[in-house]
Design an enzyme around this catalytic site. Sequence first.
Site, PDB file in Angstrom:
ATOM      1  N   HIS A   1     -11.492  -5.507   9.273  1.00 55.60           N
ATOM      2  CA  HIS A   1     -12.168  -5.306   7.986  1.00 55.60           C
ATOM      3  C   HIS A   1     -13.435  -4.486   8.196  1.00 55.60           C
ATOM      4  O   HIS A   1     -14.368  -4.573   7.415  1.00 55.60           O
ATOM      5  CB  HIS A   1     -12.549  -6.649   7.340  1.00 55.60           C
ATOM      6  CG  HIS A   1     -11.381  -7.417   6.808  1.00 55.60           C
ATOM      7  ND1 HIS A   1     -10.522  -8.115   7.613  1.00 55.60           N
ATOM      8  CD2 HIS A   1     -10.928  -7.601   5.539  1.00 55.60           C
ATOM      9  CE1 HIS A   1      -9.594  -8.706   6.868  1.00 55.60           C
ATOM     10  NE2 HIS A   1      -9.819  -8.404   5.610  1.00 55.60           N
TER      11      HIS A   1
ATOM     12  N   GLU B   1       0.817  -1.215   0.000  1.00 55.44           N
ATOM     13  CA  GLU B   1       0.000   0.000   0.000  1.00 55.44           C
ATOM     14  C   GLU B   1       0.849   1.263   0.000  1.00 55.44           C
ATOM     15  O   GLU B   1       0.540   2.240  -0.675  1.00 55.44           O
ATOM     16  CB  GLU B   1      -0.942  -0.002   1.212  1.00 55.44           C
ATOM     17  CG  GLU B   1      -2.107  -0.987   1.126  1.00 55.44           C
ATOM     18  CD  GLU B   1      -1.717  -2.440   1.360  1.00 55.44           C
ATOM     19  OE1 GLU B   1      -0.535  -2.715   1.665  1.00 55.44           O
ATOM     20  OE2 GLU B   1      -2.593  -3.313   1.221  1.00 55.44           O
TER      21      GLU B   1
END
Length: 688
Positions: free
Chosen positions: A494, A427
Amino acid sequence: MEFQRNNLPEETLIELYKKLLFPRMIEEKMLLLLRQGKISKWFSGIGQEAISVGATYAMQPDEWIMPLHRNLGVFTGRNMPLHKLFQQWQGAEDGYSKGRERSFHFGSKEHFICGMISHLGPQLAIADGVSLAYKLKKEQKVSLAFTGDGGTSEGDFHEALNVAAVWDLPIIFIIENNGYGLSTPVSEQFRCKNLVDKAQGYGMEGVQIDGNNILAVYETIKGVREHCIKNQKPYLIECMTFRMRGHEEASGVKYVPKEMFEQWIEKDPIKNYERFLIEENILDNLTIAHIRNECKNLIEAELKTSFFSPEGGSVEKIHPVTPKELEDVYAPSLSSAKKSNASITILSKENDTVNDHDKNVQSASSGDRVFRFVDAIKEGLQQSMLQHPNLILMGQDIAEYGGAFKITEGFLNEFGKERVRNTPLCESAIVGTALGLSLEGFKSVMEMQFADFVTVGFNQVINNLAKIHYRWGQNADVVIRMPTGAGVGAGPFHSQSNEAWFVHTPGLKVVYPSTPFDAKGLLIAAINDPNPVMFFEHKALYRSISGPLPEEYYEVEIGKARQVRTGHDVSIISYGMGIIWATEYADAHPEISIDILDLRTLLPLDYKAIRTSVNNTGKVLLLHEDTLIGGIGGEVAAWIAQNCFEFLDAPVMRCASLDTPVPFNTELEKNFLAKSRLDEMIQKLINY
Ligand SMILES: Cc1ncc(C[n+]2csc(CCOP(=O)(O)OP(=O)(O)O)c2C)c(N)n1
């Protein structure tokens, strides 16, 4: 030290000498000024000049370089006016960063120099983006990024080299191995024999050279540059050198054994090159004295030209102009109307009528089209790809697989592999790559697979994307899509709501739609905006809500809230999933007249709309799925208390999720979410 002249003409050899000498003489002057208390400290490159100078000389002037704190020779090598550099180092208005940045932490678009941030490592992935742009434009160019030996231990080093290798990007990565990272010797930094050995692990070629030999540096990098362009590959060069002064000027060198200095003074890049030039009869002592004198005069003259008077002057004071400071946080947005269907683009132009106007446009132009939230995002993205041939999509599994939420399904066929890019799992490097693309005029949208994973790209977002325009006028034309939120039993990693992290960072824009109509229009606006936008998409809304969706390419203006419904008992100010909860609650309680305001953009906030809503009811509940402490609700509540006190009939209240991580078990998660306390809070407010 062995110098290989090869076929280099005399003029080149002399020019290289002058370029090598110049930063040394500047620093020697700076040392004097420092002792006289006339300038502030910096990071010295004395003893390492051959690397910066040789590398810059081997590059074309319009190829980007990502220098670090010891690379004065890059700045002088690109012929930046010395008086302006002096102004920069003193934090003067006329420096390269309007007094906002220290020493070498600035860039210049005009000179194709990208400004470093203090954090070691992130500059490397910006080179990935620049070289990706070169590759996509089929330009015969490379970029060049520096790191120290210490910096190679950072995760960003690994990520940037890995992306460069996997994507076959023409980049020269240079390690300046000067034996120490601050006080830490290389023996405590890594275990491989040579740093260049790391190249092999990335499937990259590499070479180790004498970094104090200007001809070796120049000739190697010149050759490597051609190699990278021809073969479209990155290359790692380890330059062996030594830092002759403290980590930063005045910080001392007690931790370095004395013999090291004795050993390395013999390898001084300037002395040795001078000797070679004399031996080759290219220069004699008289000419050398003349060149040195020329340099000295230039330095003195430039010092005089700068704000600083060597006779005892001081730094000119900047008189801060607050509006100017605030204005420079963002790059000016271009008029979107130019690019879009005007009737829809100007949706929110008239603030007072925005909401009615919004509704009219929605029903007028959407016809029978009713689509899910997920479809709206997909359509906004797809139309933007058509609108902007320079828009690149990047993310994990977004190509063949279509992304974790299938938003980019079919894009690979429609737009091709160059523009729809699967990324390795990195990322940080991809956010850096996105910024590098922006340096070369590209737009990009990065899909975080889950908003939670932004933590591993956090530094690039907070310190590079957000601050770059304010620091040196470069924009970051980047949108990061953030599939966010709980309610789907996905557990602590999540499900998080992390929008508040970004709202606290000047330079970002934070957008969070709650309807398909807004999702499409805001995404288009975010992509048109030249600034970095964090675009939050609630996962639980993707396939659970539908709404009217115009076929046109339109924008919903960033920074404008939406009055969802007007009421007079109580206002719920919210965004994202909170709007769904508030609307359901209002529908289920027709006996209460509820005013609902959807903030839509969390940074910058629409204070005018907030004031209107508060005025409508005098009782305000701030509702969000994010946890309570440090959430947006606190910020808005404080603003209301300070600015709308006269409208209030009750304390401003907040309804947020529990201050715990997001639990997995459905019952626990339900209990965690703010929705479970909504009724209680509204009743409290109404009965106050
Ligand atoms: C991410 C990060 N951690 C720590 C620091 C503090 N710091 C600044 S320079 C430096 C040493 C860097 O060593 P190296 O990469 O070898 O470069 P050199 O200074 O020797 O040129 C450290 C630890 C930093 N700037 N960034």
